[in-house]
Scaffold this active site. Structure first.
Site, short mmCIF file in Angstrom:
data_model
loop_
_atom_site.label_atom_id
_atom_site.label_comp_id
_atom_site.label_asym_id
_atom_site.label_seq_id
_atom_site.Cartn_x
_atom_site.Cartn_y
_atom_site.Cartn_z
N ASP A 1 0.67 -1.07 0.16
CA ASP A 1 -0.01 -0.05 -0.10
C ASP A 1 1.02 1.08 0.01
OD1 ASP A 1 -2.30 1.63 0.08
OD2 ASP A 1 -1.97 1.76 2.09
N ASP B 1 -8.41 -7.34 1.23
CA ASP B 1 -7.33 -7.35 2.42
C ASP B 1 -8.15 -6.70 3.47
OD1 ASP B 1 -6.90 -4.23 1.36
OD2 ASP B 1 -5.82 -4.46 3.24
#
Length: 386
Positions: A91, A264
């Site tokens: 990320d 996720d």
RNA sequence: GGGGAGAUACCGAAGUGGCCAAACGGGGCAGACUGUAAAUCUGCUGGCUAUGCCUUCGGAGGUUCGAAUCCUCCUCUCCCCA
């Protein structure tokens, strides 16, 4: 990267796919355990792999700060550093714009964070975020975005969207060709037209896949579902869709039905460490007194390491005494549960009966312990015994 | 035998006339947790027919409008000296 849609469910938007990445293949829809600091908290990569996970997350902001990219580079990249040789997605740090809101200042160029460890200032820009992610060497990297909080007024959502789109352009420019692929992130809050505008903008720039961001930030669940469904439908069919940061088992089952390919969430790992485990019947707070003399596994019939060898009474005892093994076993179970759930999702789509799978799952699964007459009966029993 | 200190809720420990059903910590019980500042955080923890009432600060008695807090006696614990 290659993404293939293998099968589409006839009754829902769900789809089965396969992602071929630099470090291996991933069947979709998939769930990616979160390993922010280059570790899925409390478990080894072997244990993560044994649950069935084939791709995990790591984080740009956190790893950029500690240990810093030089050290990871010297280690031979993130895969070697953390001893995980399957795919990794990083990320961009966009979520920290949300979660560390009190410690940062947003500008056109990027975000200045007052680092939560030492208090020193660090600037994250799209170029820097991409630079760090490339240095880490993840298979999939994410554009730097702003994840606006809920509720956000239209005006703010609009501004934020413009910023995210500008940053998407810069992220794309900073990304050099190689085995890594870059995903864009759709923002726009709960506003349909803004989501549309964002998808258009991102497609124009062109990304290997698309994240749906800005959800599960406190909005009512129905609004999240609505936005996820609507947004997923806007995205190009041939590219993977990644719903970022969500969710609970039910949310996964519902949203895979919207045509989401990747998920996720910290829920299985964090809930595990905090004493909650998942079963097909819902959440079970194994810390609770009801289980002190319950010598069944966390979930009967579960094939995970924890359930094959340990009981609720034992794991509760471990939580009760503050033993590290409690966190490990609950985490292993939850990760296995999530992967088993995704295996079920994929199988159902393969068989073309995803609707039925959803209905069956949601009928059995109770998210709130208080909905469960069994749980409240159990609590009443425990009270009488004490 | 002499001198001293102490006994408070499940445990440790503050409180030394009314703001005390009693701080704080532990333990216990429950809840929260969604691209991880999280092995974290929050709430409850004497009883009840519950905007109030009842029982409780070692025991019994007393002073006072009012006592965990002051007085008397008793019981027990710990420390020092012999």
């Amino acid at each position: 990267m290659k993404f293939t849609v293998l099968k589409k469910d006839p009754a829902t938007a769900a789809r089965r796919g396969r992602l071929e990445l630099a470090h291996g293949e991933v069947d979709t829809p998939c769930f990616m355990p979160v390993g922010t600091q280059a570790t899925v908290k409390s478990v080894t990569p072997e244990e993560v792999e044994e649950t069935g996970a084939r791709i995990i997350l790591a984080n740009t902001y956190h790893l950029g700060l500690r240990p810093g990219i030089e050290i990871v580079k010297n280690a031979g990249g993130l895969h070697a550093f953390m001893h995980w040789d399957r795919p990794i997605l990083t990320d961009s740090g966009g979520y920290q714009v949300f979660s560390l809101a009190d410690l940062r200042e947003i500008s056109k160029e990027g975000v200045v964070f007052r680092d939560h460890i030492e208090g020193t200032l660090h600037t994250l820009t799209p170029a820097k975020s991409i630079g760090i992610q490339q240095a880490l060497g993840a298979d999939i990297i994410m554009a730097f975005d702003e994840c606006p909080p809920y509720p956000s007024g239209r005006e703010y959502a609009c501004q934020s969207l413009d910023l995210t789109l500008q940053w998407a352009v810069q992220s794309r420019k900073s990304h050099t060709d190689g085995p890594q692929v870059l995903f864009g992130i759709v923002q726009g809050g709960l506003h349909r037209d803004l989501r549309e505008k964002c998808v258009e903008g991102l497609e124009e720039i062109g990304f290997a896949g698309y994240g749906i961001g800005g959800l599960s930030v406190g909005e009512p669940r129905e609004m999240m579902f609505e936005t996820a469904e609507f947004t997923a439908a806007l995205l190009p069919e041939a590219k993977p869709r990644y719903l970022m940061g969500t969710g609970t088992p039910e949310e996964l089952v519902v949203q895979a039905g919207f045509g989401v390919d990747m998920f996720d969430c910290t829920v299985p790992t964090r809930y595990g460490r905090n004493g909650s485990v998942f079963t097909r019947e819902g959440k079970l707070v194994v810390r609770n007194a009801v289980y002190k003399d319950d010598h069944r596994p966390l979930e009967e019939g579960c094939g995970c390491y924890a359930c094959r060898h340990y009981t609720r009474a034992y794991i509760r005892h471990l939580f009760n005494t503050g033993e590290i093994l409690a966190h490990r076993l609950a985490t292993i179970h939850n990760l296995f549960f999530y992967q088993e759930l995704m295996r079920g999702v994929r199988r159902a789509i393969d068989q073309g009966n995803y609707r039925k799978f959803q209905q069956d799952f949601l009928e059995n699964f109770r998210s709130e312990a208080s909905d469960s007459s069994e749980a409240s009966d159990a609590r009443a029993t425990a009270k009488r015994r004490n």
